[in-house]
Motif scaffolding. Structure first.
Motif, short mmCIF file in Angstrom:
data_model
loop_
_atom_site.label_atom_id
_atom_site.label_comp_id
_atom_site.label_asym_id
_atom_site.label_seq_id
_atom_site.Cartn_x
_atom_site.Cartn_y
_atom_site.Cartn_z
N LEU A 103 0.86 -1.18 0.00
CA LEU A 103 0.00 0.00 0.00
C LEU A 103 0.90 1.23 0.00
O LEU A 103 1.78 1.36 0.85
CB LEU A 103 -0.90 0.01 1.24
CG LEU A 103 -1.81 -1.20 1.44
CD1 LEU A 103 -2.55 -1.08 2.77
CD2 LEU A 103 -2.79 -1.34 0.30
N THR A 104 0.68 2.12 -0.95
CA THR A 104 1.41 3.39 -0.99
C THR A 104 0.40 4.51 -1.16
O THR A 104 -0.72 4.29 -1.59
CB THR A 104 2.43 3.41 -2.15
OG1 THR A 104 1.76 3.15 -3.39
CG2 THR A 104 3.55 2.40 -1.95
N GLY A 105 0.83 5.70 -0.83
CA GLY A 105 -0.05 6.86 -0.95
C GLY A 105 -0.19 7.54 0.39
O GLY A 105 0.74 7.54 1.20
N LYS A 106 -1.37 8.10 0.62
CA LYS A 106 -1.59 8.92 1.82
C LYS A 106 -2.78 8.45 2.62
O LYS A 106 -3.78 8.01 2.07
CB LYS A 106 -1.80 10.38 1.41
CG LYS A 106 -0.60 10.97 0.68
CD LYS A 106 -0.88 12.37 0.23
CE LYS A 106 0.32 12.90 -0.55
NZ LYS A 106 0.10 14.25 -1.03
N ALA A 107 -2.65 8.57 3.92
CA ALA A 107 -3.76 8.33 4.86
C ALA A 107 -3.81 9.54 5.77
O ALA A 107 -2.78 10.12 6.12
CB ALA A 107 -3.54 7.06 5.65
N ASP A 108 -5.03 9.93 6.18
CA ASP A 108 -5.16 11.12 7.01
C ASP A 108 -4.96 10.86 8.50
O ASP A 108 -4.93 11.80 9.29
CB ASP A 108 -6.50 11.83 6.73
CG ASP A 108 -7.69 10.94 7.03
OD1 ASP A 108 -7.50 9.78 7.45
OD2 ASP A 108 -8.82 11.40 6.82
N SER A 109 -4.81 9.61 8.90
CA SER A 109 -4.54 9.29 10.30
C SER A 109 -3.90 7.91 10.41
O SER A 109 -4.01 7.09 9.49
CB SER A 109 -5.84 9.31 11.12
OG SER A 109 -6.67 8.21 10.75
#
Length: 139
Positions: A103-109
């Protein structure tokens, strides 16, 4: 088609060796032995070539099956992420190789990053999850 070409080559070699045996002085029995030896050697080489060809085909089939399995896992993980409320799944990329999901990318928390990893791990066919999501501040 390839198998037929190999057989035709083998028959041609057999005839060539057989005819060359007839040109040599000696009995017809010796010519027959030469033909038998040539046929035996040609048969062995044809069998070896066919075995190598079948092995390559099997290897390529196994590789194709793994690629399809990985594609299926990736699709299932993406669907699982899309169905999760509150998870910004469009910011998460999924890649699967040999049953290992990255999993790559962005998470907000951190909680959503962990949730994405847990969703991926719960999918049938997933061997492991490498969670490389980076945390971004919510705006």
């Amino acid at each position: 088609m390839r198998h037929r070409n190999i057989v035709l080559i083998a028959i041609s070699l057999l005839c060539t060796f057989g005819l060359s045996g007839c040109d040599k002085p000696g009995s017809a029995e010796q010519a027959g032995k030469n033909i038998d030896e040539a046929a035996s050697e040609t048969g062995k080489k044809v069998d070896e070539t066919i075995d190598k060809y079948e092995s390559k085909v099997s290897e390529q089939g196994a590789e194709s099956a793994q690629v399809w399995a990985d594609t299926e896992v990736t699709t299932k993980v993406k669907a699982g992420l899309l169905g999760e409320p509150g998870l910004k799944s469009l910011q998460i990329s999924v890649d699967t190789v040999g049953g290992v999901v990255t999993l790559t990318g962005k998470a907000d928390s951190q909680a959503n990053s962990d949730k994405a990893g847990a969703i991926a791990l719960a999918i049938d066919g997933v061997e492991n999850v490498v969670n490389q999501l980076t945390l971004t501040a919510t705006q």
